[in-house]
Motif scaffolding. Sequence first.
Motif, PDB file in Angstrom:
ATOM      1  N   TYR A   1      42.490  16.537  50.015  1.00 40.61           N
ATOM      2  CA  TYR A   1      43.340  15.364  49.779  1.00 40.61           C
ATOM      3  C   TYR A   1      43.321  14.378  50.950  1.00 40.61           C
ATOM      4  CZ  TYR A   1      45.329  18.018  45.898  1.00 40.61           C
ATOM      5  OH  TYR A   1      45.509  18.722  44.738  1.00 40.61           O
TER       6      TYR A   1
ATOM      7  N   ARG B   1      43.618  10.608  50.402  1.00 39.06           N
ATOM      8  CA  ARG B   1      44.743  10.022  49.683  1.00 39.06           C
ATOM      9  C   ARG B   1      45.695   9.306  50.627  1.00 39.06           C
ATOM     10  NH1 ARG B   1      46.929  14.025  45.009  1.00 39.06           N
ATOM     11  NH2 ARG B   1      44.935  14.392  43.968  1.00 39.06           N
TER      12      ARG B   1
ATOM     13  N   HIS C   1      51.717   7.774  49.813  1.00 37.98           N
ATOM     14  CA  HIS C   1      52.581   7.646  48.635  1.00 37.98           C
ATOM     15  C   HIS C   1      52.098   8.480  47.458  1.00 37.98           C
ATOM     16  CE1 HIS C   1      49.683   5.024  46.734  1.00 37.98           C
ATOM     17  NE2 HIS C   1      49.652   4.290  47.840  1.00 37.98           N
ATOM     18  N   GLN C   2      50.902   9.036  47.584  1.00 40.75           N
ATOM     19  CA  GLN C   2      50.416   9.871  46.491  1.00 40.75           C
ATOM     20  C   GLN C   2      50.877  11.321  46.619  1.00 40.75           C
ATOM     21  OE1 GLN C   2      46.397   8.278  47.305  1.00 40.75           O
ATOM     22  NE2 GLN C   2      46.205   8.053  45.104  1.00 40.75           N
TER      23      GLN C   2
ATOM     24  N   ASP D   1      55.069  16.675  37.532  1.00 38.59           N
ATOM     25  CA  ASP D   1      55.051  15.253  37.245  1.00 38.59           C
ATOM     26  C   ASP D   1      55.604  15.017  35.839  1.00 38.59           C
ATOM     27  OD1 ASP D   1      54.504  12.632  36.851  1.00 38.59           O
ATOM     28  OD2 ASP D   1      52.454  12.720  37.604  1.00 38.59           O
TER      29      ASP D   1
ATOM     30  N   ASN E   1      53.338   4.080  44.086  1.00 37.75           N
ATOM     31  CA  ASN E   1      52.130   4.833  43.844  1.00 37.75           C
ATOM     32  C   ASN E   1      50.871   3.999  43.863  1.00 37.75           C
ATOM     33  OD1 ASN E   1      51.483   7.447  43.639  1.00 37.75           O
ATOM     34  ND2 ASN E   1      52.760   7.779  41.844  1.00 37.75           N
ATOM     35  N   SER E   2      50.936   2.811  43.333  1.00 32.02           N
ATOM     36  CA  SER E   2      49.751   1.975  43.323  1.00 32.02           C
ATOM     37  C   SER E   2      50.237   0.542  43.366  1.00 32.02           C
ATOM     38  CB  SER E   2      48.954   2.232  42.059  1.00 32.02           C
ATOM     39  OG  SER E   2      49.825   2.310  40.955  1.00 32.02           O
TER      40      SER E   2
END
Lengths: 323, 336, 291
Positions: A148, A151, A154-155, B287, C12-13
């Motif tokens: 990871y 990344r 925030h992920q 999630d 997140n994006s």
Amino acid sequence: MKENVLEVKNLKTYFTLKSERIGSEPEVVKAVNDLSFEVKKGEILGIVGESGCGKSTLGKTIMRLNHKTEGTISYKGSEIFDLDKNELKDFRKEMQMVFQDPFSSLNPRKKVGDLLAQPLKIHGMTDKKEIDEKINAIMREVGINPAYKGRFPHQFSGGQRQRIGIARALMLNPEFIICDEAVSALDVSIQAQVINLLLDLHDKYGFTYIFIAHDLAVVEFISTRILVMYLGKIVETADKDVLVKTHMHPYTKALFNAFPATDPQGRENKEQVVMGDVPSPIKPPSGCHFHPRCPHAKDICREKYPELKEVEPGHKVACWLYE
Amino acid sequence: MKDTNTRETLLSMENVNVSFKTHRGTVRAVRNLNLKINKGDTLALVGESGCGKSVTAHTINQLIPMPPGVIESGKVIFEGRDLLKLNIKEVAKLRGEKISMIFQEPMTSLNPVFKIGDQIAEVFMTHRQISRKEALKRTVDLLNLVKIPAAEKRINDYPHQLSGGMRQRAMIAMALASPEPGLLIADEPTTALDVTIQAQILRLISDLKKDVNMSVLLITHDMGVVAETADRVVVMYAGRKVEEADVYSLFDNPKHPYTLGLLNSLPSNEKYHNAERLEAIKGTIPDLLTIGDGCPFENRCPDAGPKCSGTFPEETKIGEDHSVWCHYLENQEPSK
Amino acid sequence: MENTEQNKLEKNSLLKEALFQLKGNKPAIIGFIIIAAFIIMAIFAPYLTPFSPTDQDISIRKTAPFVTEHLLGTDDLGRDLLTRIIFGSRISLIIGTISVGISLTFGILIGLLSGYIGGWFDNIVQRLVDIMLAFPYILLTIVIVALLGPSLVNAMIAIGISQIPSYIRVVRASVLAEKENDYVTAERSLGASDRELMFKSILPNCIAPIFVQATLGIGNAILSSAALSFLGLGAQPPTPEWGLMIASSREFVTSAWWIVTFPGIAVFLTVLGFNLLADGLRDVLDPRMKS
């Protein structure tokens, strides 16, 4: 007896606020007000207190991220505020900090790999392969899959982010780690994981920790010794086991009492909770700062601040009741 | 509190489903939720981030932002009426008169440019035909009731002049100023406060509940707060209710693996007096975008079996007022 | 708690989310289309029209629009108006980017230093900014051009310089906000130098508001250069600059309205496009503007 790695003597950190009206005397916050204590190698010193007690300021001052107003902080015998540029760099290598908010303590625009490489690059490691191997090893150590690396913070979830924060602190093989509310922002189930991780690392590498938190239960669980602060002062300090059994200062008692038990039995006839608000650190009450809320306050408490006195070996209390 | 079942129901939620549509997909925040609050009771909704406890509270109060929120199905019955079928005016009226809410950060729900006395008096004047002077007098009485010292002077303060604890007291006073305070929804009311202040506020809410005979829906992540104040408890995880019981049964005999895990994660748990490590729940919260129809706790559960990923379990009643939603209750080692 | 969940989704994006939200923002889309058309016009100018922007032909002077192959008519020297407007977009684009480039470079540098260092340095910079902002903007530009001498290049420099203060403000404000974040303290505690903190840590996090300001700035610069050229202080004939086109044909307002009107519309549309897009960007990028 183990050696002292850190010795704090009569430390004061004051902040001057901008004066509200032109010509009026600027107000001074005595965030850290005349503290003295030592930290021994390998111990976990828990610092507990409510908002405005100065615990975070203390942590930052020890890291030389704040100024000091007076007193000395000596790390391994040298005063940290006298270090020159190179010595400071070495000091930064040895002492690391883990921050409270895993959302704001990681730069949102940097990938995890870059975040972790940064400390190595700052301290002169240039070999890409070496850096990469180190990052992989540390990421595995804190329980994050090295895959990871690419990344962004925030992920990840809050708990994983805090693991990344811990990983960053580990990159330089430190000896001393200050955890400033490092688990306070996490969900309970995640908090337990991170506490366990910190303890595992302590056992494996023999780190010395200062663990700053407002949550008494967390501090009680993790620490070997506890220091209770109220409005910039130490009110009581003792080994964990001693303090849990015999807390003497009325404020420590109030803290233990106010902390909600995880058992509803007997909640109807719990002791009276301590009254009143935490006063503003700008204008702390005269004498003993706790006297307006203290059920045992005497005349002298309003006039003079009690000294921190040893009542039994290793157990110090600042209270007129024990004079 | 053995008589909870015979008490009159103030509010009940039936099969409530709430989702949020985001650009990444649909977040199923609350799923098939049933719950019931009795008159004079404190019901605690407890769970971690993303479990749906705040969404539940906002569904009752119709504060879900739409879009992106959608209440897909279900009923919220309050005094015989389905709140989800009321129009905006009726909801607003109900919110002012019978259902009030206090939040984690009272500063955001108090208007910073008005004195707190005026803000509370305003509530009196909107719902009753009384003069400003009379309203202010009653405000002082209320502030005394919520134990704000020197209330006569404090009514002239602006919100920023009060400490966090005092602001939360003022918010509670405002909730009490409505004509028939029936239900108080307290969303993490003490999370932003110091522990000694938290103890005071929790005590205050309990005392007031008895004095005014109001019901409280307490939203919290803190098992300690639950143990101190709740009569009944609903444990939520990833949008689902996983365990429900009266507070004594729940802490005596927690049954759902998640409830157990949550209690075991607490460093304040008695059993850790000399322990080296905490018993943490492994893994992280799933999630909500990709979650299936099975038990959401499956990936973290020590007792999970083949049934768990397929369907969400049915209710298992294990006591008079104690239900659990778990496929493999028999797998558990006896706890404690 | 659900709020944090949603924050997470949003964070997140950032870019994806911004585009997602921009999609729902009609004015921003219109702005985007106008700007895209403007840029395409500038790039492919020679291929879009058979005429030259500077060749004069007195025989067809002041041809009315929409009647001959000169779609928007011709000006007083017989030049095709549409062609001149198309070529004018090149000049406007260059003016916009270069003058904004000048203001950005200095604005970011000074704003960053001012916000990061603080203290007396910040005080001095901010007072200077106050003084510069107290001058009427166009007057300031005129003064600078007057000092440098009238030309298109000098107009760009003048516009660039006179815009610097507003960039300093924007950059400084976001630096002050970012500086307080724990990640800055964290990186300082690792031993990062001030330069590293300023440029590698803080600056990348300030991009959003700077981007908005720059978008607005391009529109502004185009408008100002038109104004300067109109006053004879910018582009010189026969450059097909929109402001200059308007200026040199104002005597025909009553007799040949199109010569004045079409360049005016071009200026109006382009500036409008940049403003609409900037507003839309601000809505999606700047959390403080979110409700």
